[in-house]
Enzyme design. Sequence first.
Site, mmCIF file in Angstrom:
data_model
loop_
_atom_site.group_PDB
_atom_site.id
_atom_site.type_symbol
_atom_site.label_atom_id
_atom_site.label_comp_id
_atom_site.label_asym_id
_atom_site.label_seq_id
_atom_site.Cartn_x
_atom_site.Cartn_y
_atom_site.Cartn_z
ATOM 1 C CG ASP A 63 -4.613 -1.685 0.447
ATOM 2 O OD1 ASP A 63 -3.979 -2.386 1.260
ATOM 3 O OD2 ASP A 63 -4.066 -0.891 -0.336
ATOM 4 C CE LYS A 65 -0.492 -1.077 1.908
ATOM 5 N NZ LYS A 65 -1.598 -0.387 1.204
ATOM 6 C CG ASP A 68 -2.755 -3.736 16.918
ATOM 7 O OD1 ASP A 68 -2.225 -4.135 17.978
ATOM 8 O OD2 ASP A 68 -3.400 -2.669 16.848
ATOM 9 C CB ILE A 69 -1.250 -7.801 19.541
ATOM 10 C CG1 ILE A 69 -2.656 -7.321 19.875
ATOM 11 C CG2 ILE A 69 -0.186 -6.924 20.201
ATOM 12 C CD1 ILE A 69 -3.012 -7.434 21.358
ATOM 13 C CB THR A 127 6.995 0.619 -3.333
ATOM 14 O OG1 THR A 127 5.729 1.206 -3.101
ATOM 15 C CG2 THR A 127 6.815 -0.755 -3.925
ATOM 16 N NE ARG A 218 -1.245 8.077 -8.639
ATOM 17 C CZ ARG A 218 -0.078 8.239 -8.006
ATOM 18 N NH1 ARG A 218 0.409 9.441 -7.824
ATOM 19 N NH2 ARG A 218 0.568 7.193 -7.551
HETATM 20 O O1 C5P Z 1 -2.483 5.655 -8.639
HETATM 21 P P1 C5P Z 1 -1.683 4.394 -8.590
HETATM 22 O O2 C5P Z 1 -1.927 3.462 -9.766
HETATM 23 O O3 C5P Z 1 -0.230 4.637 -8.314
HETATM 24 O O4 C5P Z 1 -2.296 3.649 -7.336
HETATM 25 C C1 C5P Z 1 -1.768 2.483 -6.815
HETATM 26 C C2 C5P Z 1 -2.564 2.044 -5.636
HETATM 27 O O5 C5P Z 1 -1.847 0.959 -5.050
HETATM 28 C C3 C5P Z 1 -2.736 3.074 -4.535
HETATM 29 O O6 C5P Z 1 -3.991 2.805 -3.907
HETATM 30 C C4 C5P Z 1 -1.599 2.811 -3.597
HETATM 31 O O7 C5P Z 1 -1.886 3.128 -2.264
HETATM 32 C C5 C5P Z 1 -1.440 1.302 -3.737
HETATM 33 N N1 C5P Z 1 -0.105 0.808 -3.451
HETATM 34 C C6 C5P Z 1 1.043 1.231 -4.109
HETATM 35 N N2 C5P Z 1 2.259 0.717 -3.787
HETATM 36 C C7 C5P Z 1 2.351 -0.207 -2.834
HETATM 37 C C8 C5P Z 1 1.211 -0.648 -2.169
HETATM 38 C C9 C5P Z 1 -0.011 -0.126 -2.501
HETATM 39 O O8 C5P Z 1 0.969 2.045 -4.984
HETATM 40 N N3 C5P Z 1 3.530 -0.709 -2.553
#
Ligand code: C5P
Length: 238
Positions: A63, A65, A68-69, A127, A218
């Site tokens: 992941d 993300k 870029d070009i 988000t 988490r």
């Molecule tokens: O700890 P948690 O369950 O919140 O982790 C969610 C994972 O998903 C993290 O690695 C976070 O960077 C990723 N993520 C997110 N919301 C997004 C895109 C990715 O929480 N919109």
Amino acid sequence: MVEKIRNPIIAALDVPSAEQALKLAQQIAPVVGAFKIGSELFTSAGPDIVKKIRATGAAVFLDLKFHDIPNTVAKAVASATRFDVQMITIHTSGGGEMMRAAEKSAQDTAKSLGLPPPLVLGVTVLTSIDSNALAEIGCDSNVGHQVERLASLAVKSGLRGLVCSPLEITDLREILPAHIQLVTPGIRTGAEKADDQKRTLTPREAIQAGASWLVIGRPIYAAENPRAAAEKILSSLG
Ligand code: C5P
């Protein structure tokens, strides 16, 4: 192509070192479907951690993300595909040409290596972005409209999957072709303490709404017993 395997849990290895990541991965491998390696771990531990986790036989979602070009994103996707990872993320706001280049690169590179192509997932609106932040950067200030616009463009550009928030799943399922895989973070079981995820669903609710994969950080890695936490989530899916 990533086959939808029975276990839809992608455990986020959001830890700062290779040692911690490998320990966590070893503990929970039997009860999760894949591992997510994001910017924190990749930047500290490098490609070596991707190879080590893949070497255990586990599926990997890289992941990073990319945004870029088209030429640069295509090359980054090619490099990631050479690790034989199963999922990669790119930003859909990079545009249609960038997305087409990324998908083509994943397909061509995998073919040349005799590997299945990784699923290139499009990230729509982060988000953390709200309507004020969207207006600030000159976009449609309605987050839902912007998500649908980018999701439709991603599909038109050949992507086969998207990352979306739990509360976007139902609306996206209505407008997207059924083969599109939806990968959803923001999953909370209700058992853990509140944190920075504001729009959440339980694992079961997200699957029922149409999620293909659940990214869970988490609630697993910060639990007292990560293996037991992952097992409980898996059994809650029925
Ligand atoms: O700890 P948690 O369950 O919140 O982790 C969610 C994972 O998903 C993290 O690695 C976070 O960077 C990723 N993520 C997110 N919301 C997004 C895109 C990715 O929480 N919109």
